[in-house]
Design a protein around this motif. Structure first.
Motif, PDB file in Angstrom:
ATOM      1  N   ARG A   1     -55.210 -50.305  28.838  1.00 43.39           N
ATOM      2  CA  ARG A   1     -56.242 -49.449  29.430  1.00 43.39           C
ATOM      3  C   ARG A   1     -55.788 -47.991  29.284  1.00 43.39           C
ATOM      4  NH1 ARG A   1     -61.576 -48.408  31.166  1.00 43.39           N
ATOM      5  NH2 ARG A   1     -61.246 -46.194  31.479  1.00 43.39           N
TER       6      ARG A   1
ATOM      7  N   PHE B   1     -56.987 -43.996  29.886  1.00 43.29           N
ATOM      8  CA  PHE B   1     -57.933 -43.117  30.570  1.00 43.29           C
ATOM      9  C   PHE B   1     -57.946 -41.759  29.874  1.00 43.29           C
ATOM     10  CE2 PHE B   1     -56.700 -46.057  34.006  1.00 43.29           C
ATOM     11  CZ  PHE B   1     -57.955 -46.455  34.447  1.00 43.29           C
TER      12      PHE B   1
ATOM     13  N   ALA C   1     -52.501 -46.246  31.088  1.00 42.05           N
ATOM     14  CA  ALA C   1     -52.104 -46.823  32.386  1.00 42.05           C
ATOM     15  C   ALA C   1     -51.546 -48.232  32.219  1.00 42.05           C
ATOM     16  CB  ALA C   1     -53.301 -46.850  33.333  1.00 42.05           C
TER      17      ALA C   1
ATOM     18  N   GLY D   1     -48.973 -49.131  36.724  1.00 37.11           N
ATOM     19  CA  GLY D   1     -50.162 -49.780  36.151  1.00 37.11           C
ATOM     20  C   GLY D   1     -50.547 -51.063  36.852  1.00 37.11           C
TER      21      GLY D   1
ATOM     22  N   SER E   1     -51.895 -51.753  39.865  1.00 38.05           N
ATOM     23  CA  SER E   1     -53.226 -51.783  40.497  1.00 38.05           C
ATOM     24  C   SER E   1     -54.334 -51.772  39.444  1.00 38.05           C
ATOM     25  CB  SER E   1     -53.410 -50.592  41.437  1.00 38.05           C
ATOM     26  OG  SER E   1     -52.531 -50.722  42.519  1.00 38.05           O
ATOM     27  N   THR E   2     -54.110 -51.053  38.343  1.00 34.03           N
ATOM     28  CA  THR E   2     -55.128 -51.017  37.277  1.00 34.03           C
ATOM     29  C   THR E   2     -55.327 -52.423  36.709  1.00 34.03           C
ATOM     30  OG1 THR E   2     -54.435 -48.775  36.741  1.00 34.03           O
ATOM     31  CG2 THR E   2     -55.791 -49.900  35.099  1.00 34.03           C
TER      32      THR E   2
ATOM     33  N   LYS F   1     -57.472 -54.354  39.086  1.00 27.36           N
ATOM     34  CA  LYS F   1     -58.882 -53.944  39.033  1.00 27.36           C
ATOM     35  C   LYS F   1     -59.564 -54.447  37.761  1.00 27.36           C
ATOM     36  CE  LYS F   1     -58.288 -49.965  41.993  1.00 27.36           C
ATOM     37  NZ  LYS F   1     -57.752 -48.621  41.995  1.00 27.36           N
ATOM     38  N   ILE F   2     -58.821 -54.500  36.651  1.00 30.32           N
ATOM     39  CA  ILE F   2     -59.411 -55.037  35.411  1.00 30.32           C
ATOM     40  C   ILE F   2     -59.740 -56.527  35.605  1.00 30.32           C
ATOM     41  CG2 ILE F   2     -58.962 -55.608  32.984  1.00 30.32           C
ATOM     42  CD1 ILE F   2     -57.238 -53.057  32.827  1.00 30.32           C
TER      43      ILE F   2
ATOM     44  N   VAL G   1     -62.645 -52.290  36.631  1.00 28.06           N
ATOM     45  CA  VAL G   1     -62.314 -51.349  35.548  1.00 28.06           C
ATOM     46  C   VAL G   1     -62.344 -52.147  34.239  1.00 28.06           C
ATOM     47  CG1 VAL G   1     -60.442 -49.942  34.575  1.00 28.06           C
ATOM     48  CG2 VAL G   1     -60.827 -49.932  37.039  1.00 28.06           C
TER      49      VAL G   1
ATOM     50  N   ASP H   1     -53.830 -56.368  46.526  1.00 26.43           N
ATOM     51  CA  ASP H   1     -53.213 -55.108  46.110  1.00 26.43           C
ATOM     52  C   ASP H   1     -52.487 -54.478  47.291  1.00 26.43           C
ATOM     53  OD1 ASP H   1     -52.449 -52.799  44.919  1.00 26.43           O
ATOM     54  OD2 ASP H   1     -54.458 -52.112  44.385  1.00 26.43           O
TER      55      ASP H   1
ATOM     56  N   GLY I   1     -46.646 -48.852  32.764  1.00 25.42           N
ATOM     57  CA  GLY I   1     -47.766 -49.548  32.126  1.00 25.42           C
ATOM     58  C   GLY I   1     -47.380 -50.763  31.306  1.00 25.42           C
TER      59      GLY I   1
END
Ligand code: SF4
Length: 321
Positions: free
Chosen positions: A12, A14, A35, A58, A60-61, A64-65, A70, A181, A233
């Motif tokens: 991912r 950004f 990230a 990374g 939490s990202t 979310k994915i 995300v 999370d 990440g």
């Protein structure tokens, strides 16, 4: 055990560029932040997989994915064999999505303060048009609260009780998996233990699978079956819990251990992580951990280590042996 979630080469990026006019005036190029970089792992059914790392790693990202908040830049997330990024069947995707719920660090911010507890808990079922009669009351009792609490508002509960409300809401749609999370990091230590015990009981009762995201190795040690360690990440080490705690192979994992207070380490000095986390917009060359690594050699500055298997561990470090 078959994999409930299969994450493959997930990336991912950004776009964190300044507005066009600023870039023209300052003669600056566009800026991108990676990230999540090429992360792969599997979460077997009815297990707890923990993702650990400092802030900015990374973790939490990735959570979310997986729940669809995300989109990934590349790579895939398969849930029960359905590739969510490739499937065009919206009914399939909606069904799979309702199998995964998420609870967040701040239980107050994730509860609508104007709604009564009954409506908050029943919401995931209400939006799917399902039957909600008595649902909130039943779930409140399952998470150790009272059915009468269904009439109250979130501000009438303590932090630990609010996290129980979040767990009740997450359970409403009968998910197979919950992404957690940092679910206990905003709570007092004694309340943390209660919430972790509740999550463990619910796992047994409902056959749940957890993806547990945390910066805290001491918490992870109590809950996880498998642990993935993230740095800037990338997944740098993955191993079953006991293997990771007895024989950590990556220098970053060892640094996290030295920084974590231990129950058996009475009187032992906690050694905070050394060095600054590098700027993720301009990450270091080669192994991104090399500016902080006590074992770094010349090769580490130029060659990114591949993920490889040593026994039960997957690790990306040239010096892991
Ligand atoms: Fe340290 Fe080199 Fe291993 Fe990276 S590859 S963790 S710099 S020894």
């Amino acid at each position: 055990m078959s994999a409930l979630i299969s994450v493959k080469n997930l990336t991912r990026v950004f776009d964190v560029s300044k507005p066009w006019l600023n870039r023209v005036i300052e003669r600056k190029p566009k800026a991108f932040l990676t990230a999540v970089s090429d992360v792969s792992f599997e979460v077997p059914e009815n297990s707890v997989y923990a993702l650990v790392g400092e802030s900015g790693s990374g973790k939490s990202t990735i959570g979310k994915i997986i729940v669809g908040l995300v989109p990934p830049t590349s790579g895939s997330v398969e849930v029960n064999g359905v590739d969510l990024s490739a499937s065009k069947n919206t009914a399939d995707i909606a069904r799979v999505r309702s199998d995964i719920q998420m609870i967040f660090q701040d239980p107050y911010a994730s509860l609508n303060p104007r709604w009564r507890v009954r409506d908050i808990i029943a919401e995931p079922v209400t939006v799917l048009g399902g039957e909600t009669e008595g649902l909130a009351e039943r779930l409140l009792e399952q998470v150790g609260l009272s059915a009468a609490d269904a009439h109250e508002y979130p501000h009438e509960f303590s932090g630990g009780q609010r996290q129980r409300l979040c767990i009740a809401r997450a359970l409403a749609s009968e998910p197979k998996m919950i992404v957690c999370d940092e679910p206990t990091s905003a709570l007092d230590v004694s309340v943390q233990a209660q919430v972790l015990n509740l999550m463990s009981d619910l796992r047994e009762e409902f056959g749940l699978t957890y993806l547990f995201i945390s910066h805290d190795l001491t918490v992870v040690q109590h809950v996880a079956d498998m642990i993935g360690v993230l740095y800037l990440g990338s997944l740098v080490e993955e191993a079953p819990r006991d293997t990771l705690f007895s024989t950590p192979k990556h220098p970053y994992t060892r640094m996290l251990f030295d920084a974590a207070p231990r129950m058996d380490g009475f009187g032992r000095e906690v050694d905070p992580p050394k060095g600054e986390i590098p700027d993720p917009i301009n990450p270091p060359s080669g192994c991104t951990f090399h500016p902080r690594c006590p074992l770094a050699v010349d090769r580490c500055r130029t060659e990114r280590p591949e993920m490889r298997r040593i026994g039960e561990t997957r690790v990306s470090c040239h010096m892991a042996e």
